[in-house]
Design a protein around this motif. Structure first.
Motif, mmCIF file in Angstrom:
data_model
loop_
_atom_site.group_PDB
_atom_site.id
_atom_site.type_symbol
_atom_site.label_atom_id
_atom_site.label_comp_id
_atom_site.label_asym_id
_atom_site.label_seq_id
_atom_site.Cartn_x
_atom_site.Cartn_y
_atom_site.Cartn_z
ATOM 1 N N LEU A 1 16.563 11.273 -10.616
ATOM 2 C CA LEU A 1 15.717 12.055 -10.128
ATOM 3 C C LEU A 1 14.600 11.039 -9.198
ATOM 4 C CD1 LEU A 1 14.565 14.593 -9.622
ATOM 5 C CD2 LEU A 1 13.582 14.774 -11.676
ATOM 6 N N VAL A 2 14.468 9.753 -9.970
ATOM 7 C CA VAL A 2 13.552 8.824 -9.218
ATOM 8 C C VAL A 2 13.864 8.344 -7.968
ATOM 9 C CG1 VAL A 2 12.148 6.624 -9.425
ATOM 10 C CG2 VAL A 2 12.743 8.167 -11.677
ATOM 11 N N VAL A 3 15.140 7.874 -7.847
ATOM 12 C CA VAL A 3 15.864 7.444 -6.772
ATOM 13 C C VAL A 3 15.904 8.692 -5.712
ATOM 14 C CG1 VAL A 3 18.039 6.899 -5.703
ATOM 15 C CG2 VAL A 3 17.413 5.905 -7.903
ATOM 16 N N ALA B 1 2.261 6.748 -6.793
ATOM 17 C CA ALA B 1 1.374 7.694 -7.190
ATOM 18 C C ALA B 1 1.849 9.051 -7.016
ATOM 19 C CB ALA B 1 -0.005 7.498 -6.313
ATOM 20 N N GLU B 2 2.446 9.229 -5.956
ATOM 21 C CA GLU B 2 2.853 10.668 -5.602
ATOM 22 C C GLU B 2 3.901 10.996 -6.631
ATOM 23 O OE1 GLU B 2 2.679 12.937 -3.356
ATOM 24 O OE2 GLU B 2 0.944 11.912 -2.465
ATOM 25 N N LEU B 3 4.923 10.088 -7.216
ATOM 26 C CA LEU B 3 5.847 10.347 -8.149
ATOM 27 C C LEU B 3 5.139 10.765 -9.621
ATOM 28 C CD1 LEU B 3 8.479 7.748 -7.972
ATOM 29 C CD2 LEU B 3 8.624 9.816 -6.859
ATOM 30 N N LEU B 4 3.938 10.059 -9.916
ATOM 31 C CA LEU B 4 3.376 10.261 -11.160
ATOM 32 C C LEU B 4 2.529 11.702 -10.969
ATOM 33 C CD1 LEU B 4 2.801 6.649 -11.999
ATOM 34 C CD2 LEU B 4 4.283 8.026 -13.011
ATOM 35 N N ARG B 5 2.136 12.266 -9.930
ATOM 36 C CA ARG B 5 1.273 13.391 -9.970
ATOM 37 C C ARG B 5 2.026 14.472 -10.623
ATOM 38 N NH1 ARG B 5 -0.938 14.727 -4.141
ATOM 39 N NH2 ARG B 5 -0.172 16.698 -4.607
ATOM 40 N N VAL B 6 1.195 15.498 -11.197
ATOM 41 C CA VAL B 6 1.381 16.650 -12.181
ATOM 42 C C VAL B 6 2.526 17.294 -11.314
ATOM 43 C CG1 VAL B 6 -0.164 18.123 -11.254
ATOM 44 C CG2 VAL B 6 0.837 18.584 -13.487
ATOM 45 N N ASP B 7 2.520 17.387 -10.189
ATOM 46 C CA ASP B 7 3.607 17.966 -9.236
ATOM 47 C C ASP B 7 4.502 16.988 -8.466
ATOM 48 O OD1 ASP B 7 1.832 16.796 -7.302
ATOM 49 O OD2 ASP B 7 1.819 18.645 -5.977
ATOM 50 N N GLY B 8 4.774 15.843 -9.346
ATOM 51 C CA GLY B 8 5.668 14.822 -8.902
ATOM 52 C C GLY B 8 7.155 15.036 -9.571
ATOM 53 N N LEU C 1 10.457 10.552 -0.142
ATOM 54 C CA LEU C 1 8.981 9.767 0.242
ATOM 55 C C LEU C 1 9.059 8.704 1.178
ATOM 56 C CD1 LEU C 1 7.359 10.169 -3.393
ATOM 57 C CD2 LEU C 1 6.994 11.580 -1.518
ATOM 58 N N ALA C 2 10.333 7.946 1.068
ATOM 59 C CA ALA C 2 10.260 6.779 1.986
ATOM 60 C C ALA C 2 10.494 7.169 3.307
ATOM 61 C CB ALA C 2 11.411 5.847 1.500
ATOM 62 N N GLU D 1 0.961 -1.093 -0.080
ATOM 63 C CA GLU D 1 -0.149 -0.096 0.044
ATOM 64 C C GLU D 1 1.021 1.200 -0.013
ATOM 65 O OE1 GLU D 1 -3.472 2.232 2.723
ATOM 66 O OE2 GLU D 1 -2.789 0.204 3.314
ATOM 67 N N ILE D 2 2.024 1.230 0.879
ATOM 68 C CA ILE D 2 2.974 2.477 0.944
ATOM 69 C C ILE D 2 3.561 2.543 -0.513
ATOM 70 C CG2 ILE D 2 4.780 3.321 1.899
ATOM 71 C CD1 ILE D 2 4.203 2.169 4.641
ATOM 72 N N ARG D 3 3.880 1.192 -1.097
ATOM 73 C CA ARG D 3 4.665 1.340 -2.293
ATOM 74 C C ARG D 3 3.624 2.051 -3.476
ATOM 75 N NH1 ARG D 3 8.480 -1.906 -4.038
ATOM 76 N NH2 ARG D 3 8.188 -3.301 -2.258
#
Length: 453
Positions: A438-440, A419-426, A446-447, A412-414
């Motif tokens: 940048l992903v890392v 989902a946070e990364l894929l938002r328009v402000d992610g 976030l973790a 669920e956390i994953r």
């Protein structure tokens, strides 16, 4: 956690053997020399010699330790020899190519010099050896001198085989007019955690101090592992590729020049790596700078995870890889940040705010290092100062054991994090494109403390 990268070396012709010795002495509690900006794009020299005294700090509570596959305590003389570009076992150059890292000059100072040359004439090969440069450099210089010679006193003759013979006077002229080579001995990766971690260590009991230092060790090792996998590279036939055979020494330092708690690791990496063709070359510094920020984020995530696991601390909001420990008063952090206040005041007086200006201010405001301080006296003084601003024993006890450990990283956390990364402000909030780094970085923030590196 912030990882800053400092190029170690010289632009004033200092012999590599001297540079290696100075770096090793600093790490053991002496003085570190870095290159001036004209040579290596760093900070302007603070001395007439063309080398700047690096912002010095305390030597640590223990000897330096080898890293990157080596184990055990660092031998200072061996480290100095390695940083000068010489294999301490064989006595041979680590890098064979004459142009690598400016270390064509590596043996100047131990070998024959122009001033010590007894003969009046020498061959081009002998001239190159004496000057510590390539034969092509000598030939080019002689050609330019011949074109500008109008008096017929060029100082060069040709022997019966048609080979140039160079006079001692010409060698002295070449030596005085040429630009000293840029010597890069290595790179200092300084791992600096958030200030509250140093305050936690300074005000803690023996168990807490040990846990903090162990966690910091693990975080620095995690950041270095990432850099080894992604950033320690050499250029082979014009292309950058990951290198093997890296050499590094890790030193824990504990205070600032203001004798305030400032935990950090200096990981000094020698400027040598082995490519896929088995040839040792100078490192490609671009990849180190390219990946340093991501390594910072990973090391910070590891540190949060370790401290929550070991001491049960909790954290404030993570922003750009940095989070402070909850429960440590802001006033306590400020009380132990005299150096930061001095730097801020110097920067404000200059009316500038860049990172380079801050580093200049750090150098210009540094005090002389006091090597005669008893650590127990320091801890007692810190205890008094911290208690006076509200971080007394009750407050310190309240910081520890807030949770049993990091929250379990569930599916669920994953899903929520991605989902946070894929938002328009992610990921694309500030950049139209992104890469793995940048992903890392964003996942590490976030973790929180849930994941290790």
């Amino acid at each position: 956690m912030i990882i800053s990268v400092t190029v170690l070396g010289s632009s004033d012709g200092t012999a590599p053997s001297v540079i290696g010795k100075r770096i090793a002495e600093y790490l053991e509690g002496g003085r570190l020399i870095v290159a001036g900006s004209r040579a290596l794009g760093g900070i302007n020299s603070a001395s007439s010699s063309g080398a700047a005294a690096y912002y010095a700090d305390s030597a640590g509570l223990r000897p330096g330790r080898w890293a990157l596959g080596r184990a055990g305590d660092v031998d200072t003389s061996e480290l100095a020899t390695l940083l000068s570009g010489i294999d301490p076992v064989t006595g041979e150059p680590l890098i064979a190519a004459t142009g690598s890292a400016g270390r064509a000059q590596r043996n100047r100072g131990e070998a024959l010099t122009v001033e010590g040359l007894r003969q009046d004439w020498c061959s081009v090969n002998e001239a190159a050896a004496v000057l510590g440069v390539s034969r092509s450099y000598v030939r080019k210089f002689l050609s330019e001198m011949a074109l500008s010679d109008t008096d017929g006193e060029f100082g060069v003759s040709v022997d019966r085989r048609g080979r140039w013979q160079v006079s001692r006077e010409v060698l002295l002229r070449i030596d005085s007019e040429r630009t000293p080579p840029k010597v890069v001995a290595g790179y200092d990766l300084t791992f600096s955690p958030a200030k509250s971690i140093s305050v936690l260590w300074a005000g803690g009991d023996a168990v807490t101090r040990t846990a903090v230092l162990d966690a910091l060790d693990e975080s620095a090792a995690a950041g270095l592992r990432y850099l080894e996998r992604h950033a320690l590279a050499v250029r082979v036939r014009g292309h950058s590729e990951l290198a093997s055979g890296g050499i590094a020494a890790d030193y824990l330092h504990t205070t600032s020049r203001a004798l305030e708690p400032q935990l950090h690791h200096h990981v000094v990496i020698a400027n040598v790596g082995v490519g896929s063709d088995g040839v040792a070359r100078a490192l490609d510094s671009r990849t180190i700078f390219h990946h340093a920020k991501t390594a910072s984020f990973l090391a910070a995530a590891e540190l949060r995870h370790q401290l929550t696991t070991r001491l049960g601390v909790t954290w404030g909001e993570v922003a750009n890889g940095i989070a402070e420990i909850e429960g440590i008063p802001a006033q306590a952090i400020k009380e132990m940040s005299t150096r930061s206040r001095d730097v801020e005041a110097a920067v404000a007086a200059l009316g500038v705010s860049s990172a380079k200006a801050r580093q200049v201010a750090a150098w210009s405001t540094r005090a002389a290092k006091d090597r005669a301080v008893d650590p127990e006296v320091l801890f007692a003084a810190w205890d008094e100062r911290l208690s006076a601003v509200g971080y007394d024993q009750d407050a310190r006890d309240a910081v520890i054991g807030r949770v049993e450990g990091p929250e379990v990283f569930s599916d669920e956390i994953r899903e929520r994090l991605f989902a946070e990364l894929l938002r328009v402000d992610g990921l694309t909030d500030h950049e139209a494109v992104f890469d793995r780094r940048l992903v890392v970085q964003r996942l590490a923030d976030l973790a929180g403390d849930r994941l290790d590196a």
